[in-house]
Scaffold this motif. Structure first.
Motif, PDB file in Angstrom:
ATOM      1  N   UNK A   1       0.834  -1.202   0.000  1.00 56.24           N
ATOM      2  CA  UNK A   1       0.000   0.000   0.000  1.00 56.24           C
ATOM      3  C   UNK A   1       0.867   1.250   0.000  1.00 56.24           C
ATOM      4  N   UNK A   2       1.914   1.235   0.818  1.00 52.32           N
ATOM      5  CA  UNK A   2       2.816   2.378   0.891  1.00 52.32           C
ATOM      6  C   UNK A   2       3.535   2.590  -0.429  1.00 52.32           C
ATOM      7  N   UNK A   3       4.007   1.490  -1.035  1.00 59.96           N
ATOM      8  CA  UNK A   3       4.735   1.587  -2.304  1.00 59.96           C
ATOM      9  C   UNK A   3       3.840   2.106  -3.423  1.00 59.96           C
ATOM     10  N   UNK A   4       2.547   1.792  -3.360  1.00 63.46           N
ATOM     11  CA  UNK A   4       1.596   2.228  -4.380  1.00 63.46           C
ATOM     12  C   UNK A   4       1.030   3.614  -4.090  1.00 63.46           C
ATOM     13  N   UNK A   5       1.441   4.199  -2.973  1.00 63.13           N
ATOM     14  CA  UNK A   5       0.934   5.517  -2.623  1.00 63.13           C
ATOM     15  C   UNK A   5      -0.487   5.497  -2.102  1.00 63.13           C
ATOM     16  N   UNK A   6      -0.895   4.365  -1.523  1.00 55.90           N
ATOM     17  CA  UNK A   6      -2.269   4.204  -1.052  1.00 55.90           C
ATOM     18  C   UNK A   6      -2.347   4.168   0.467  1.00 55.90           C
ATOM     19  N   UNK A   7      -1.326   4.656   1.153  1.00 56.75           N
ATOM     20  CA  UNK A   7      -1.342   4.671   2.607  1.00 56.75           C
ATOM     21  C   UNK A   7      -0.615   3.484   3.192  1.00 56.75           C
ATOM     22  N   UNK A   8      -0.950   3.128   4.406  1.00 58.19           N
ATOM     23  CA  UNK A   8      -0.341   1.998   5.086  1.00 58.19           C
ATOM     24  C   UNK A   8      -1.292   1.526   6.173  1.00 58.19           C
ATOM     25  N   UNK A   9      -0.866   0.513   6.907  1.00 60.60           N
ATOM     26  CA  UNK A   9      -1.724  -0.029   7.960  1.00 60.60           C
ATOM     27  C   UNK A   9      -0.878  -0.552   9.103  1.00 60.60           C
ATOM     28  N   UNK A  10      -1.471  -0.547  10.280  1.00 62.24           N
ATOM     29  CA  UNK A  10      -0.846  -1.137  11.462  1.00 62.24           C
ATOM     30  C   UNK A  10      -1.815  -2.134  12.075  1.00 62.24           C
ATOM     31  N   UNK A  11      -1.284  -3.254  12.535  1.00 63.24           N
ATOM     32  CA  UNK A  11      -2.114  -4.314  13.088  1.00 63.24           C
ATOM     33  C   UNK A  11      -1.554  -4.735  14.439  1.00 63.24           C
ATOM     34  N   UNK A  12      -2.457  -4.897  15.418  1.00 64.46           N
ATOM     35  CA  UNK A  12      -2.057  -5.276  16.766  1.00 64.46           C
ATOM     36  C   UNK A  12      -2.875  -6.476  17.222  1.00 64.46           C
ATOM     37  N   UNK A  13      -2.189  -7.488  17.735  1.00 67.73           N
ATOM     38  CA  UNK A  13      -2.851  -8.645  18.314  1.00 67.73           C
ATOM     39  C   UNK A  13      -2.951  -8.452  19.820  1.00 67.73           C
ATOM     40  N   UNK A  14      -4.163  -8.528  20.361  1.00 66.97           N
ATOM     41  CA  UNK A  14      -4.378  -8.336  21.791  1.00 66.97           C
ATOM     42  C   UNK A  14      -4.356  -9.679  22.523  1.00 66.97           C
ATOM     43  N   UNK A  15      -4.161  -9.616  23.828  1.00 68.54           N
ATOM     44  CA  UNK A  15      -4.046 -10.835  24.618  1.00 68.54           C
ATOM     45  C   UNK A  15      -5.319 -11.662  24.610  1.00 68.54           C
TER      46      UNK A  15
ATOM     47  N   UNK B   1      -7.121 -12.235  22.140  1.00 68.02           N
ATOM     48  CA  UNK B   1      -7.315 -12.852  20.829  1.00 68.02           C
ATOM     49  C   UNK B   1      -7.868 -11.919  19.773  1.00 68.02           C
ATOM     50  N   UNK B   2      -8.353 -10.751  20.199  1.00 64.84           N
ATOM     51  CA  UNK B   2      -8.861  -9.791  19.224  1.00 64.84           C
ATOM     52  C   UNK B   2      -7.706  -9.182  18.433  1.00 64.84           C
ATOM     53  N   UNK B   3      -8.046  -8.682  17.259  1.00 69.00           N
ATOM     54  CA  UNK B   3      -7.064  -8.058  16.374  1.00 69.00           C
ATOM     55  C   UNK B   3      -7.541  -6.647  16.062  1.00 69.00           C
ATOM     56  N   UNK B   4      -6.675  -5.675  16.250  1.00 68.81           N
ATOM     57  CA  UNK B   4      -7.012  -4.292  15.939  1.00 68.81           C
ATOM     58  C   UNK B   4      -6.239  -3.845  14.701  1.00 68.81           C
TER      59      UNK B   4
END
Length: 239
Positions: A162-176, A178-181
């Motif tokens: 996404x970053x290379x294409x100029x479409x932004x980026x993303x961050x992902x976090x795994x919580x204890x 089991x949920x994913x943000x």
């Protein structure tokens, strides 16, 4: 030229999708969805392979709004479920259940399914392939396989593309618990799972984990959206 043809394909695809849905012709609905996705790719990857972000935003916004209207008109109350690729759906999909208490009927889904009518807990709408599949294909071609690589690696790979294409980026976090943000910047308004950039991240995570992921909530976070996902187990659990 890519922008013009992409716009034409998107408009034609939305028309086919709407006409097929109102007429009860699944073939036209699937043809419409495929045409919309093709239009997004053509508009975003014009001659020379350079992505034009503005054209992608203009092209995908009607699609996002259409999906939002479709969910509202059909009174689909269940949380969307991101499905990783498997035998019936090689490109994966997003299933939007009719009911809050649902079961994802993977054995009944295939490339020709759009509206699944059955018991209350199995009825819904399938968006397949997901809007971000074109970005995933680009990732597979340029970074490598995502399936089974884990959430962290898959998310990082898609974010880098996404970053290379100029479409932004993303961050992902795994919580204890089991949920994913997921924090990602959408390209257009409407449901997050109908946005190509956000959808690509969600599908990439599903591929990396090998699990179905329920979209529990979506919140605005400035220019980004925060998507909270819940693991629903692997494909074999739902077959």
């Amino acid at each position: 030229m890519g922008r013009i043809w992409g716009g034409i394909l998107v408009i034609a695809g939305i028309g086919l999708w709407y006409y097929g849905g109102t007429s009860g012709v699944p073939y036209l609905v699937n043809l419409g969805i495929g045409t919309v996705i093709l239009g997004l790719v053509v508009a975003a990857l014009p001659m020379g392979g350079q992505v034009e972000k503005e054209s992608l935003v203009l092209s995908c916004d009607p699609f996002c709004r259409f999906v939002g209207n479709l969910v509202e008109d059909l009174e689909l109350k269940g949380n969307p479920v991101v499905i990783p690729p498997y035998e019936n759906l090689p490109s994966g999909g997003v299933f939007i259940p009719r009911s809050k208490d649902f079961r994802v009927p993977l054995g009944k889904l295939d490339g020709n399914t759009v509206f699944l009518a059955g018991t209350e807990d199995e009825s819904g709408v399938l968006i397949g392939p997901p809007p971000g599949r074109g970005i995933i294909d680009y990732t597979l071609e340029n970074v490598g396989e995502l399936s089974g690589t884990g959430i962290g690696y898959a998310a990082s790979a898609v974010s880098s593309v996404l970053s290379a294409l100029g479409l932004g980026s993303a961050e992902v976090f795994e919580k204890e618990d089991g949920e994913i943000e997921v924090f990602a910047k959408p390209l257009c308004g409407g449901p997050a799972y109908a946005d190509p950039a956000v959808s690509a991240v969600l599908l990439g995570i599903a591929m990396g984990s090998g699990e179905l992921l329920e979209v529990e909530s979506v919140e605005n976070a400035g220019e980004h959206v925060k998507v909270t996902l819940r693991r629903l187990g692997g494909v074999e659990r739902w077959l």
